[in-house]
Design a protein around this motif. Structure first.
Motif, PDB file in Angstrom:
ATOM      1  N   SER A  31       0.796  -1.223   0.000  1.00 41.49           N
ATOM      2  CA  SER A  31       0.000   0.000   0.000  1.00 41.49           C
ATOM      3  C   SER A  31       0.827   1.271   0.000  1.00 41.49           C
ATOM      4  O   SER A  31       0.333   2.336  -0.380  1.00 41.49           O
ATOM      5  N   LEU A  32       2.107   1.201   0.401  1.00 41.61           N
ATOM      6  CA  LEU A  32       2.910   2.401   0.628  1.00 41.61           C
ATOM      7  C   LEU A  32       4.082   2.467  -0.345  1.00 41.61           C
ATOM      8  O   LEU A  32       4.857   1.503  -0.470  1.00 41.61           O
ATOM      9  N   THR A  33       4.206   3.620  -1.040  1.00 42.18           N
ATOM     10  CA  THR A  33       5.278   3.832  -2.008  1.00 42.18           C
ATOM     11  C   THR A  33       5.925   5.197  -1.773  1.00 42.18           C
ATOM     12  O   THR A  33       5.227   6.196  -1.602  1.00 42.18           O
ATOM     13  N   ARG A  50       3.059   7.797  -1.202  1.00 37.95           N
ATOM     14  CA  ARG A  50       1.701   7.491  -1.665  1.00 37.95           C
ATOM     15  C   ARG A  50       1.166   6.275  -0.914  1.00 37.95           C
ATOM     16  O   ARG A  50       1.862   5.266  -0.768  1.00 37.95           O
ATOM     17  N   TRP A  51      -0.066   6.419  -0.448  1.00 38.03           N
ATOM     18  CA  TRP A  51      -0.739   5.348   0.253  1.00 38.03           C
ATOM     19  C   TRP A  51      -1.979   4.925  -0.520  1.00 38.03           C
ATOM     20  O   TRP A  51      -2.867   5.750  -0.772  1.00 38.03           O
ATOM     21  N   ASP A  52      -2.041   3.687  -0.956  1.00 42.16           N
ATOM     22  CA  ASP A  52      -3.182   3.161  -1.690  1.00 42.16           C
ATOM     23  C   ASP A  52      -4.013   2.264  -0.791  1.00 42.16           C
ATOM     24  O   ASP A  52      -3.467   1.423  -0.055  1.00 42.16           O
ATOM     25  N   PHE A  53      -5.332   2.467  -0.824  1.00 42.47           N
ATOM     26  CA  PHE A  53      -6.192   1.650   0.015  1.00 42.47           C
ATOM     27  C   PHE A  53      -7.486   1.336  -0.731  1.00 42.47           C
ATOM     28  O   PHE A  53      -7.782   1.886  -1.765  1.00 42.47           O
TER      29      PHE A  53
END
Length: 397
Positions: free
Chosen positions: A356-358, A394-397
């Motif tokens: 989730s974290l880049t 960047r956090w993707d959820f």
């Protein structure tokens, strides 16, 4: 806060320039909606694809200006440290802005006519409005509407065919109507009419190594009316503003080629070249503020084996020379502003910390290349961005 510098420079002393300090604030907002339905359908025993939808875009831009309370005394261009910081009023004396709305329905379908042949058809209906206003703080309740233009129900169709030559190559041809609004104004402050035209394109595409390497090339011809080209500089509310005029019969011809894919495990590469030349009815080249030739090369490598999650990449951007259309001379002896061809390098790194974290790091204009991004507009040149570094998470959820 910015300062407009005008005049002609004495190369020995650096004198000869005048300055107009300006302090402006802006609030720019853009809102976009897009609804679409797409999927396959069966007709006459064959499978086809179709899409229908509606989209809308609203752009709002509000600006205010604070007047300068002090003049800039003559100074040498080589001694910027001697220029005092201008003093500005605490309140704005002039407010202006604009609002642009665009919306439309669209539909398209790809028909599998026969085993190697597909037909693509579609259209869009467009509506738009553009309003510009200005006022002083004392007249806030009754702003002056300087521009109020709109149109609706404009239909722009397109059509194309695709022919699969074999398992690696396919060729295509397309025809698209052009309709684009433009917010440039003529020397009398009137909005230019929308651009109308047609775009013709023929191309060849190739896929190799199970689509790991892709190739495409195309030739195109674009015919347009009402193309905005720079005219003269006008003064609007004490500020310089570039005016434009509509050029009819502008024909752009060109070709392009692209190569992209994974050349080896972890190594992604893209290379593209574009050539274009625009001429008017008299055969004279126009739109020379845009380069006739451009090359873009980017690559990235994923260190999946040694450093899982880490990717390093970079790119090169090259373009040919640019100068004002019709070679307008603006120097004291009729000199023509010109930016010769140049190359800019970029670098980036990315680390996938988790699913989730880049984290990313970008360095643009790696070698701090000094160049003009544009010349001849407002009779000024605009420098390209110097070397700059940005980092993001960047956090993707």
């Amino acid at each position: 806060m910015q300062m407009y510098v005008t005049g002609f420079l004495d190369r020995d002393t650096g004198l000869g320039l005048g300055a107009s300090p300006s302090s402006t604030r802006g609030d720019w907002n853009q809102y976009t909606l897009d609804f679409r339905l797409s999927g396959p359908f069966e007709l006459l025993g064959r499978q086809h694809q179709m899409v229908v939808g509606w989209n809308s875009n609203l752009e709002e831009n509000d600006r205010s200006r604070r007047p300068s309370l002090s003049a800039i005394e003559p100074w040498s261009f080589y001694e910027w440290d001697s220029v005092p910081e201008p003093e500005f009023a605490s309140a704005s004396d002039y407010i202006w802005g604009w609002e642009t709305k665009q919306s439309g329905f669209y539909s398209g379908a790809q028909f599998d006519v026969a085993e190697p042949l597909s037909l693509i058809v579609g259209l869009r209906t467009s509506s738009w409005s553009h309003e510009e206003y200005n006022y002083t703080p004392e007249a806030m309740s009754s702003p002056i509407i300087a521009v109020d233009e709109s149109d609706s129900g404009v239909i722009t169709p397109y059509a194309g065919i695709v022919y699969d030559i074999n398992e690696n190559f396919s060729t295509y041809a397309s025809l698209t109507d052009i309709y684009n609004i433009q917010t440039q104004k003529d020397r009398n402050g009137n909005l230019l009419d929308p651009v109308h035209g047609e775009n013709y394109e023929i191309g060849l595409k190739g896929e190799f190594f199970n689509q790991r390497l892709n190739f495409s090339t195309a030739v195109f011809q674009v015919k347009q009316k009402n193309v905005a080209i720079p005219d003269i500089e006008v003064i609007v509310n004490g500020q310089p503003e570039q005016s434009y005029k509509a050029e009819d019969g502008v024909e752009t011809k060109g070709y392009e080629a692209e190569l992209s894919g994974e050349l080896m495990t972890g190594l992604q590469v893209y290379a593209g070249y574009t050539h274009r030349v625009a001429r008017n009815n008299e055969g004279e080249k126009v739109s020379r503020q845009a380069p006739e030739d451009m090359v873009r090369i980017t690559s990235s490598y994923s260190f999946a084996e040694n450093l899982p999650g880490f990717t390093l990449g970079g790119g090169l951007r090259w373009q040919s020379e640019v100068f004002p259309s019709r070679n307008q001379g603006v120097g004291p002896n009729g000199e023509i502003p010109r930016q010769e061809s140049y190359t800019v390098a970029d670098l980036f790194a990315r680390y996938q910390i988790s699913d989730s974290l880049t984290a990313s790091l970008n360095i643009n204009n790696l070698f701090d290349k000094n160049y003009f991004e544009s010349v001849g507009v407002y009779n000024y040149g605009s420098y390209g961005e110097p070397r700059n570094i940005s980092a993001s998470v960047r956090w993707d959820f």
